[in-house]
Write an enzyme that holds these catalytic residues in place. Structure first.
Site, PDB file in Angstrom:
ATOM      1  N   ARG B 292       0.877  -1.297   0.620  1.00 35.89           N
ATOM      2  CA  ARG B 292       0.156  -0.325  -0.277  1.00 35.89           C
ATOM      3  C   ARG B 292       0.803   1.197  -0.018  1.00 35.89           C
ATOM      4  NH1 ARG B 292      -2.501   0.865   5.581  1.00 35.89           N
ATOM      5  NH2 ARG B 292      -1.437   3.031   5.496  1.00 35.89           N
ATOM      6  N   HIS B 296      -3.531   4.693   4.565  1.00 38.48           N
ATOM      7  CA  HIS B 296      -4.804   3.583   4.371  1.00 38.48           C
ATOM      8  C   HIS B 296      -6.064   4.173   4.089  1.00 38.48           C
ATOM      9  CE1 HIS B 296      -8.455   0.848   6.103  1.00 38.48           C
ATOM     10  NE2 HIS B 296      -8.490   2.431   6.528  1.00 38.48           N
ATOM     11  N   TYR B 305       3.914   5.967  11.303  1.00 36.10           N
ATOM     12  CA  TYR B 305       4.012   4.052  11.780  1.00 36.10           C
ATOM     13  C   TYR B 305       5.121   3.659  11.422  1.00 36.10           C
ATOM     14  CZ  TYR B 305      -0.352   3.758   8.864  1.00 36.10           C
ATOM     15  OH  TYR B 305      -0.950   4.020   7.565  1.00 36.10           O
TER      16      TYR B 305
END
Lengths: 327, 405
Positions: B292, B296, B305
């Site tokens: 990805r 998100h 993160y």
């Protein structure tokens, strides 16, 4: 007319549903060879085959989730959740998918799925086998929630549920499975009362007693007992919990001026609370007393040695009737 | 080409012969032991990140220049739609957007492996699959703008509604596949289902239940897991200690790991698995190993993160660039072709943007529609009450105007 137990009436109704529509399926845990733990589906797999009466893996979310997929393919699954307390693994599929998919699709999708749930206590069972979770589903838009109280309704209502194009949660009063009554298995469904209508079971003039499922018989008995005290109770079997047949309720309460709602489910946040609110709003000037509720205490279902204290019974209902007349 | 990787691939190339048993006697297949290849630690790849075409013994792919160019066009256009949607969200025109950036090859490769009668069950990120199925991207924007919850007819393009609860659709897909069996539509000229989900979803009970149901019913379904390495902020290690494709072994059907950034490999692997399903050989789990590259969703901030170095390393494996390099290297496309595709993608983007800006809000009373197949008295009453309530404001409006709003 034939004399049938409630479970047998359901069995006959399911048989009719399978005969009426080749796309109708039965699926659930142990519904095939065993005929269900309450034998409601007894003999159906033998007669309709394993492709139409499906013994599923032991996974309730899977039962409802795959039923949705089958419905999307044009099938009409009738699912059995073995016991009320086992419905919660499927809660997400029921509430987030079954109830909402038609809305999500703006009407493109229909999900003609029946979820049969044996519910309520009184059979001396272990934990999770005696619950009454119907209000959780009645609170969820997109579902029809109905319950039968006697063999005749069991026979017709399960067929009506099976022919409905909406998802139907069908709550079966498991402690009444062995109750017997006359059932007309010859006549068709055309003359039957629609499944979303309440039925005035006993006509009366002094107080409206509202009930459904296992409490129907108890309330009918309460009406007989009250009559010996000179009180005329009108007993209404609600039959449909979502939507509620409020017109029948309001008409009765406007006539009697008193209303008691009875269910096995926890009183707090239950159907009785909804009915009390609506009756108060619509029948305010007819009421002689506040709407009273008789149901379970706000505790989890107790061990079975205590259930007779926990469940509403004749005396608790008559006590509420007395309190209503005390105003 | 066998690329070294942590996992061990089952061998979907060697299956039991197609079962012709009717659905009534399912499950027809004896659980077979997936055979392991000699060197199973591999990622199936047909096009390297550098754009070099490589062969794989189990997945021979005959593909013309025109077909590769068509795939390239899909990849570029879906990335452009995604880019446009992100921009529209940033400009306040969409409430949220779930970007597919980086996953174009997994979606286009698998999406183009489907036949018109096959059924696809997406999550909410399968914009590339939607494109391949022929769904107008504007329909996707409706959902993310808040104009509908999806609202397309799944039967129109055999592309089910987006499902937002993680993993739920895998059970719907499995049930649909059981319906195909009951319709007798397995076998020669059969139909099959593909269920999309991500690495995070593999932790869901529903996905595991779907594997079980598909397995014991020998259902005609392909489970297509886009392992994009991240479930919002949680890396794959938080979901599994086993390579995901290996999970299939435990459920009794083959699992295979494919380079999810290789559109040719995704096409070939999905084609083969779908064909096996159609013929009655049961389910396959495909793990498309991808990344990805974006957040998100547009509400997310991946800098909290994960390291940018990780993203940089995956950029070198970009799913589009390698196809372009391949076409150039093999002289299958002129430079004008790339310009034409860019221009076409820009036009699609502009059209989508314009349609989004012109999209009206639905009429307020439409929220009462389609709760059930028939309008209940309760809903009719609520709707009428709400309409009257709205009208009461309309009656007041001139007064408000007079007061000099």
């Amino acid at each position: 007319m034939t004399t049938l137990t409630l479970s047998r009436a359901l069995n006959e109704g399911l048989r009719k549903a399978l005969e009426a529509n080749a796309k109708a399926l039965i699926m659930g845990e142990d519904v095939g060879k065993l005929g269900g733990v309450f034998r409601v589906t007894d003999g159906l797999q033998k007669d309709f085959g394993e492709a139409r009466v499906i013994d599923t893996p032991l996974a309730e979310s899977g039962i409802i989730g795959t039923a949705i997929g089958l419905a999307l393919r044009g099938y009409r699954p009738i699912c059995e959740i073995q016991f009320d307390g086992f419905i919660f693994p499927a809660f997400d599929q029921i509430v987030s998918q079954l109830a909402k998919m038609r809305y999500r699709s703006r009407g493109a999708v229909k999900l003609p799925i029946v979820v049969r749930v044996p519910f309520g206590g009184g059979i001396g069972a272990v934990e999770h086998h005696s619950e009454s979770p119907e209000a959780l589903f009645a609170h969820t838009p997109g579902l029809r929630v109905i319950s039968c109280g006697d063999p005749a309704d069991a026979y017709t209502m399960i067929q009506q549920a099976a022919s409905s194009d909406d998802p139907v949660l069908f709550f079966e009063p498991k402690r009444r499975y062995w109750d017997k009554a006359e059932v007309d298995t010859e006549g068709g469904l055309a003359a039957a009362l629609p499944m979303d209508s309440a039925r005035v079971l006993v006509e009366g003039s002094d107080l409206t007693l509202l009930c459904y499922g296992p409490m129907v018989r108890t309330c009918a008995e309460a009406a007989v007992a009250a009559a010996s005290d000179g009180r005329s109770l009108e007993v209404i079997d609600l039959r449909s919990l979502a939507p509620l047949d409020v017109e029948t309720i309001f008409a009765s309460v406007r006539k009697t001026g008193r209303c008691v709602v009875v269910h096995e489910a926890v009183v707090t946040g239950g159907l009785g609370a909804e009915i009390a609110a609506q009756v108060t709003q619509e029948c305010f000037y007819s009421l002689e007393a506040p709407v009273l509720r008789v149901g379970a205490y706000t505790t989890p279902y107790p061990p079975s040695r205590l259930e007779e204290h926990y469940l509403p019974d004749l005396d608790r209902i008559l006590d509420a009737v007395d309190r209503s007349f005390g105003y | 080409m066998a690329v070294k990787d942590a996992g061990r691939a089952a061998r979907p190339g060697e299956r039991a012969p197609a079962s012709r048993a009717p659905a009534s006697r399912a499950p027809a297949r004896e659980p077979e032991r997936p055979e392991r290849r000699a060197d199973p630690a591999e990622l199936i790849q047909l096009l390297t990140p550098e754009g070099e075409r490589v062969e794989h013994p189990d997945y021979p792919l005959e593909i013309s220049a025109a077909e590769v160019k068509a795939l390239y066009r899909d990849l570029v256009i879906v990335r452009r739609i995604d880019f446009e949607a992100i921009a529209l969200q940033r400009q306040g025109e969409l409430g949220i957007w779930a970007s597919l950036l980086g996953q174009e090859a997994a979606q286009v490769g698998s999406g183009r492996a489907l036949g018109p009668r096959d059924m696809a069950f997406p999550t909410y990120r399968e914009h590339g699959v939607a494109w391949c199925r022929g769904l107008d991207p504007v329909k996707l924007l409706e959902l993310f703008r808040g104009v509908s919850h999806g609202g397309w007819d799944p039967t129109e393009h055999n592309f089910h509604l987006y499902t937002i609860v993680i993993g739920s659709q895998t059970l719907h897909a499995t049930g649909y596949a059981m319906g195909i069996q009951r319709d007798g539509a397995v076998g020669d000229d059969g139909e099959a289902v593909i269920a999309y989900f991500g690495d995070g979803a593999t932790s869901q009970g529903d996905v595991n239940e779907a594997f079980i149901w598909a397995s014991v019913n020998n259902a005609p379904i392909v489970f297509f897991c886009q392992n994009n390495q991240w479930a919002i902020s949680e890396p794959l290690e938080r979901q599994t200690r086993t390579p995901l494709f290996q999970r299939a072994n435990g459920f009794g059907f083959p699992g295979v790991r494919v380079d999810g950034n290789d559109v040719l490999a995704c096409l070939a692997v999905t084609r083969k698995a779908m064909q096996a399903a159609r013929e009655g050989q049961g389910p396959t789990l495909i793990e498309a190993f991808t990344y990805r590259m974006g957040a998100h969703t547009t509400t997310d901030d991946p800098t909290r993160y994960r390291l940018s170095a990780e993203l940089e390393s995956w950029k070198l494996k970009d799913p589009i660039e390698r196809v372009k390099q391949y076409l150039i290297r093999t002289e299958q496309a002129e430079m004008t072709f790339f310009d034409e595709v860019e221009a076409e993608a820009a036009a699609v983007g502009s059209r989508v943007r314009a349609a989004c800006l012109q999209m009206p809000d639905p009429p307020p009373t439409s929220m009462f529609d389609d709760v059930l197949t028939t309008q209940t008295t309760q809903l009719a009453t609520e709707r009428a009450g709400f309409a009257a309530y709205l009208d009461s404001f309309a009656a007041q409006e001139p007064v408000l105007a007079e007061e000099g709003r």
